[in-house]
Write a protein that holds these residues in place. Structure first.
Motif, PDB file in Angstrom:
ATOM      1  N   UNK A 125       0.808  -1.218   0.000  1.00 53.03           N
ATOM      2  CA  UNK A 125       0.000   0.000   0.000  1.00 53.03           C
ATOM      3  C   UNK A 125       0.844   1.273   0.000  1.00 53.03           C
ATOM      4  N   UNK A 126       0.327   2.320  -0.665  1.00 49.89           N
ATOM      5  CA  UNK A 126       0.978   3.630  -0.663  1.00 49.89           C
ATOM      6  C   UNK A 126       0.681   4.339   0.658  1.00 49.89           C
ATOM      7  N   UNK A 127       1.435   5.378   0.945  1.00 50.00           N
ATOM      8  CA  UNK A 127       1.170   6.193   2.141  1.00 50.00           C
ATOM      9  C   UNK A 127      -0.170   6.904   1.937  1.00 50.00           C
ATOM     10  N   UNK A 128      -1.140   6.705   2.846  1.00 49.58           N
ATOM     11  CA  UNK A 128      -2.463   7.288   2.623  1.00 49.58           C
ATOM     12  C   UNK A 128      -2.446   8.812   2.744  1.00 49.58           C
ATOM     13  N   UNK A 129      -3.305   9.459   1.966  1.00 48.69           N
ATOM     14  CA  UNK A 129      -3.484  10.909   2.068  1.00 48.69           C
ATOM     15  C   UNK A 129      -4.409  11.184   3.225  1.00 48.69           C
ATOM     16  N   UNK A 130      -4.043  12.083   4.114  1.00 47.53           N
ATOM     17  CA  UNK A 130      -4.950  12.395   5.217  1.00 47.53           C
ATOM     18  C   UNK A 130      -4.763  13.853   5.627  1.00 47.53           C
ATOM     19  N   UNK A 131      -5.874  14.552   5.813  1.00 47.97           N
ATOM     20  CA  UNK A 131      -5.842  15.954   6.242  1.00 47.97           C
ATOM     21  C   UNK A 131      -6.802  16.093   7.416  1.00 47.97           C
ATOM     22  N   UNK A 132      -6.235  16.117   8.630  1.00 48.74           N
ATOM     23  CA  UNK A 132      -7.087  16.128   9.821  1.00 48.74           C
ATOM     24  C   UNK A 132      -7.962  17.381   9.882  1.00 48.74           C
ATOM     25  N   UNK A 133      -7.462  18.502   9.350  1.00 58.45           N
ATOM     26  CA  UNK A 133      -8.186  19.768   9.528  1.00 58.45           C
ATOM     27  C   UNK A 133      -9.515  19.791   8.774  1.00 58.45           C
ATOM     28  N   UNK A 134      -9.699  18.907   7.783  1.00 62.79           N
ATOM     29  CA  UNK A 134     -10.993  18.884   7.095  1.00 62.79           C
ATOM     30  C   UNK A 134     -11.878  17.741   7.611  1.00 62.79           C
ATOM     31  N   UNK A 135     -11.413  17.025   8.627  1.00 61.67           N
ATOM     32  CA  UNK A 135     -12.199  15.921   9.175  1.00 61.67           C
ATOM     33  C   UNK A 135     -13.330  16.420  10.059  1.00 61.67           C
ATOM     34  N   UNK A 136     -14.348  15.566  10.224  1.00 62.45           N
ATOM     35  CA  UNK A 136     -15.507  15.901  11.045  1.00 62.45           C
ATOM     36  C   UNK A 136     -15.375  15.198  12.401  1.00 62.45           C
ATOM     37  N   UNK A 137     -15.386  15.972  13.488  1.00 61.46           N
ATOM     38  CA  UNK A 137     -15.129  15.406  14.817  1.00 61.46           C
ATOM     39  C   UNK A 137     -16.190  14.399  15.244  1.00 61.46           C
ATOM     40  N   UNK A 138     -17.461  14.703  14.961  1.00 62.69           N
ATOM     41  CA  UNK A 138     -18.541  13.816  15.414  1.00 62.69           C
ATOM     42  C   UNK A 138     -18.443  12.462  14.715  1.00 62.69           C
ATOM     43  N   UNK A 139     -18.249  12.498  13.387  1.00 62.88           N
ATOM     44  CA  UNK A 139     -18.102  11.227  12.661  1.00 62.88           C
ATOM     45  C   UNK A 139     -16.833  10.515  13.089  1.00 62.88           C
ATOM     46  N   UNK A 140     -15.746  11.278  13.305  1.00 63.97           N
ATOM     47  CA  UNK A 140     -14.478  10.688  13.732  1.00 63.97           C
ATOM     48  C   UNK A 140     -14.639   9.977  15.063  1.00 63.97           C
ATOM     49  N   UNK A 141     -15.404  10.593  15.963  1.00 67.22           N
ATOM     50  CA  UNK A 141     -15.625   9.990  17.280  1.00 67.22           C
ATOM     51  C   UNK A 141     -16.357   8.653  17.137  1.00 67.22           C
ATOM     52  N   UNK A 142     -17.384   8.629  16.265  1.00 68.84           N
ATOM     53  CA  UNK A 142     -18.119   7.374  16.040  1.00 68.84           C
ATOM     54  C   UNK A 142     -17.186   6.278  15.543  1.00 68.84           C
ATOM     55  N   UNK A 143     -16.374   6.624  14.546  1.00 64.62           N
ATOM     56  CA  UNK A 143     -15.455   5.629  13.979  1.00 64.62           C
ATOM     57  C   UNK A 143     -14.491   5.147  15.058  1.00 64.62           C
ATOM     58  N   UNK A 144     -13.999   6.091  15.860  1.00 60.14           N
ATOM     59  CA  UNK A 144     -13.023   5.746  16.894  1.00 60.14           C
ATOM     60  C   UNK A 144     -13.641   4.825  17.949  1.00 60.14           C
ATOM     61  N   UNK A 145     -14.818   5.199  18.439  1.00 54.89           N
ATOM     62  CA  UNK A 145     -15.460   4.397  19.487  1.00 54.89           C
ATOM     63  C   UNK A 145     -15.766   2.991  18.963  1.00 54.89           C
ATOM     64  N   UNK A 146     -16.235   2.900  17.719  1.00 60.11           N
ATOM     65  CA  UNK A 146     -16.626   1.606  17.176  1.00 60.11           C
ATOM     66  C   UNK A 146     -15.425   0.713  16.865  1.00 60.11           C
ATOM     67  N   UNK A 147     -14.277   1.302  16.476  1.00 56.41           N
ATOM     68  CA  UNK A 147     -13.182   0.479  15.960  1.00 56.41           C
ATOM     69  C   UNK A 147     -11.897   0.501  16.766  1.00 56.41           C
ATOM     70  N   UNK A 148     -11.668   1.510  17.562  1.00 61.25           N
ATOM     71  CA  UNK A 148     -10.346   1.679  18.165  1.00 61.25           C
ATOM     72  C   UNK A 148     -10.380   1.683  19.687  1.00 61.25           C
ATOM     73  N   UNK A 149     -11.482   2.183  20.273  1.00 61.97           N
ATOM     74  CA  UNK A 149     -11.507   2.424  21.713  1.00 61.97           C
ATOM     75  C   UNK A 149     -11.325   1.143  22.513  1.00 61.97           C
ATOM     76  N   UNK A 150     -11.784   0.007  21.985  1.00 65.52           N
ATOM     77  CA  UNK A 150     -11.670  -1.252  22.731  1.00 65.52           C
ATOM     78  C   UNK A 150     -10.220  -1.522  23.092  1.00 65.52           C
ATOM     79  N   UNK A 151      -9.299  -1.186  22.221  1.00 64.08           N
ATOM     80  CA  UNK A 151      -7.886  -1.439  22.511  1.00 64.08           C
ATOM     81  C   UNK A 151      -7.153  -0.192  23.012  1.00 64.08           C
ATOM     82  N   UNK A 152      -7.376   0.943  22.366  1.00 67.62           N
ATOM     83  CA  UNK A 152      -6.595   2.143  22.712  1.00 67.62           C
ATOM     84  C   UNK A 152      -7.252   2.965  23.812  1.00 67.62           C
ATOM     85  N   UNK A 153      -8.446   2.549  24.270  1.00 72.13           N
ATOM     86  CA  UNK A 153      -9.118   3.282  25.338  1.00 72.13           C
ATOM     87  C   UNK A 153      -9.936   4.440  24.801  1.00 72.13           C
ATOM     88  N   UNK A 154     -10.994   4.793  25.529  1.00 69.65           N
ATOM     89  CA  UNK A 154     -11.889   5.854  25.062  1.00 69.65           C
ATOM     90  C   UNK A 154     -11.167   7.188  24.955  1.00 69.65           C
TER      91      UNK A 154
END
Ligand code: HEC
Ligand code: HEC
Length: 252
Positions: A125-154
């Motif tokens: 895989x190539x290095x992914x393009x990502x620009x945090x400043x255009x991200x949406x916090x509410x959607x980001x929180x949903x993605x984080x809680x559903x996929x990451x929080x179990x291991x990395x903590x809330x």
């Protein structure tokens, strides 16, 4: 000056054209067409190969095919190499050591050269393009809680994930590292197939976790409500006792 050597202005132009032409014949037409970008890339691939043979090949093999000391990295890709090198996980000092985050062993130019070389080994895989400043916090929180929080903590503080593995805190992870980790899935972490928008949202939320709001006042080094409550109790009781002793002193 031109007159002194007996040339009229257009004579000088002819001279320049002839020089360029002769140079093109000598160095070959390919170089002129290739342009600076490609020449740079060839140079950094050579540098990358040299660094790789020196620092990585003993464990990963001269063409990334793997050895008893390290897995194949033929399909690690730019994303895999960039993640491992920028977070200082690679190079391992010894094959049996666990991967841990530490300061990178190589400088920026060396990392780019190594990444280009590892990417050239296969179809990773190539290095992914990502620009945090255009991200949406509410959607980001949903993605984080559903996929990451179990291991990395809330709160992104990290935690143990079983099997002797620890999910690190995300306080040092910049948007690029976050995006790369989801593509790579290092160690026991699964890989995720997020789209560009989801990566921006997720990265924005992890950035937000670095600077959480403190509605309850002073955060006291983020140690949590029990310790904060204890601190308040301790300061309060000492003050009260001091006041009580002072006001309660018997007059002589
Ligand atoms: C002492 C041996 C050793 C050296 C030196 C070393 N590696 Fe590794 N590397 C490993 C081992 C072992 C793993 C697997 C670690 C794990 O899964 O916890 C690994 C994993 C990786 C991975 C991830 C592979 C995957 O599929 O998850 C990449 C990419 C990588 N190394 C690149 C490099 C690069 C680039 C260098 C040179 C700068 C390097 N390594 C130097 C032993 C080594
Ligand atoms: C099953 C548990 C698990 C899940 C789920 C998980 N991770 Fe991880 N993550 C880990 C572990 C374990 C590591 C350390 C891997 C290593 O060093 O080899 C890690 C490493 C990382 C790192 C590198 C941190 C650093 O500073 O070096 C980032 C960033 C990361 N994860 C982000 C995420 C995100 C974002 C998600 C959700 C999309 C996620 N992880 C889901 C277990 C998990």
């Amino acid at each position: 000056m031109l007159a002194a050597v007996g040339l009229r202005p257009y004579g000088a132009l002819v001279l320049i054209a002839a020089t360029v032409g002769a140079w093109a014949l000598i160095v070959g037409p390919a170089t002129l067409v290739a342009g600076a970008g490609q020449v740079n890339q060839v140079a950094s691939l050579d540098t990358g190969r040299a660094l790789y043979l020196q620092g990585c090949a003993s464990c990963h093999g001269s063409a990334g095919q793997g050895t008893p000391n390290g897995p194949s990295i033929v399909d690690a890709g730019a994303a895999g190499a960039d993640f491992e090198l920028r977070t200082g996980r690679m190079p391992l000092a010894a094959p049996s050591l666990p991967e841990v985050r530490q300061p990178p062993a190589y400088d920026e130019a060396q990392i780019e050269a190594l990444v280009a070389f590892v990417a050239s080994l296969g179809n990773g895989p190539a290095i992914p393009d990502v620009v945090a400043s255009v991200g949406d916090l509410a959607r980001g929180r949903q993605i984080y809680i559903a996929n990451c929080a179990a291991c990395h903590g809330a709160t992104g503080a990290g935690g143990t994930v079983g099997g002797g593995f620890v999910a690190p805190g995300l306080d040092l992870a910049d948007p690029r590292t976050v995006a790369e980790a989801t593509v790579v899935g290092p160690g026991p972490m699964p890989a995720f197939a997020f789209d560009r928008q989801q990566l921006d949202d997720l990265a924005a939320y992890v950035e937000e976790l670095h600077h959480p709001p403190h509605p309850g006042g002073l955060p006291v080094a983020e140690v949590g409500p029990v310790a904060e409550g204890f601190l308040a109790f301790f300061v309060g009781i000492v003050t009260l006792v001091a006041v009580a002793r002072w006001t309660g002193r018997a007059p002589r």
